[in-house]
Design a protein around this motif. Structure first.
Motif, mmCIF file in Angstrom:
data_model
loop_
_atom_site.group_PDB
_atom_site.id
_atom_site.type_symbol
_atom_site.label_atom_id
_atom_site.label_comp_id
_atom_site.label_asym_id
_atom_site.label_seq_id
_atom_site.Cartn_x
_atom_site.Cartn_y
_atom_site.Cartn_z
ATOM 1 N N GLU A 4 -9.132 11.959 7.382
ATOM 2 C CA GLU A 4 -8.082 12.966 7.415
ATOM 3 C C GLU A 4 -6.716 12.427 7.433
ATOM 4 O O GLU A 4 -6.047 12.906 6.814
ATOM 5 C CB GLU A 4 -8.368 13.533 8.772
ATOM 6 N N TYR A 5 -6.376 11.372 8.010
ATOM 7 C CA TYR A 5 -5.281 10.731 7.985
ATOM 8 C C TYR A 5 -5.091 9.456 7.112
ATOM 9 O O TYR A 5 -6.058 8.811 7.049
ATOM 10 C CB TYR A 5 -4.717 10.170 9.378
ATOM 11 N N PHE A 37 4.640 13.880 8.205
ATOM 12 C CA PHE A 37 3.954 12.569 8.554
ATOM 13 C C PHE A 37 4.010 12.482 10.135
ATOM 14 O O PHE A 37 4.694 12.814 10.860
ATOM 15 C CB PHE A 37 4.578 11.313 7.763
ATOM 16 N N VAL A 38 3.056 11.438 10.341
ATOM 17 C CA VAL A 38 2.931 11.126 11.779
ATOM 18 C C VAL A 38 3.556 9.752 12.044
ATOM 19 O O VAL A 38 3.037 8.839 11.230
ATOM 20 C CB VAL A 38 1.431 11.083 12.238
ATOM 21 N N ARG A 46 1.430 7.692 8.936
ATOM 22 C CA ARG A 46 0.056 8.259 8.653
ATOM 23 C C ARG A 46 0.499 9.565 8.086
ATOM 24 O O ARG A 46 1.206 10.395 8.650
ATOM 25 C CB ARG A 46 -0.941 8.390 9.723
ATOM 26 N N TYR A 47 -0.134 9.890 6.969
ATOM 27 C CA TYR A 47 -0.120 11.441 6.086
ATOM 28 C C TYR A 47 -1.596 12.114 6.442
ATOM 29 O O TYR A 47 -2.425 11.489 6.063
ATOM 30 C CB TYR A 47 0.320 11.330 5.054
ATOM 31 N N LYS A 48 -1.349 13.252 7.004
ATOM 32 C CA LYS A 48 -2.475 14.107 7.042
ATOM 33 C C LYS A 48 -2.977 14.644 5.601
ATOM 34 O O LYS A 48 -2.056 15.208 5.002
ATOM 35 C CB LYS A 48 -2.384 15.106 8.068
ATOM 36 N N ARG A 49 -4.257 14.638 5.148
ATOM 37 C CA ARG A 49 -4.217 14.681 3.805
ATOM 38 C C ARG A 49 -4.029 16.115 3.580
ATOM 39 O O ARG A 49 -3.448 16.540 2.527
ATOM 40 C CB ARG A 49 -6.069 14.631 3.832
ATOM 41 N N GLU A 51 -1.639 18.158 4.829
ATOM 42 C CA GLU A 51 -0.098 18.178 4.802
ATOM 43 C C GLU A 51 0.172 17.805 3.130
ATOM 44 O O GLU A 51 1.029 18.595 2.756
ATOM 45 C CB GLU A 51 0.498 17.533 5.841
#
Length: 67
Positions: A4-5, A37-38, A46-49, A51
């Motif tokens: 997911e991330y 992003f996180v 990390r990027y959530k898919r 998003e």
């Protein structure tokens, strides 16, 4: 099952956008805002898919259709 991330490298590959361009978007270098992003710690991003998908969809255009 897909993660997911995504790391910056994975996000760049997934979107077809370079890692350096994603970094510039995170820094606010351009008038366009980048995908959400996180930040984990000082360096891990990390990027959530979902998003990334939403960000790309928001920038889709109909230019050229019907020509």
């Amino acid at each position: 099952m897909q993660a997911e991330y995504l790391t910056v490298q994975e996000a760049a590959q997934y979107t077809g956008i370079s890692e350096s361009y994603l970094a510039k978007l995170r820094m606010g270098t351009f008038s366009i805002t980048g995908p959400r992003f996180v930040r984990i710690g000082l360096r891990a991003i990390r990027y959530k898919r979902s998003e990334l998908d939403n960000w790309m969809e928001d920038r889709s255009t109909n230019l050229g259709e019907g020509w």
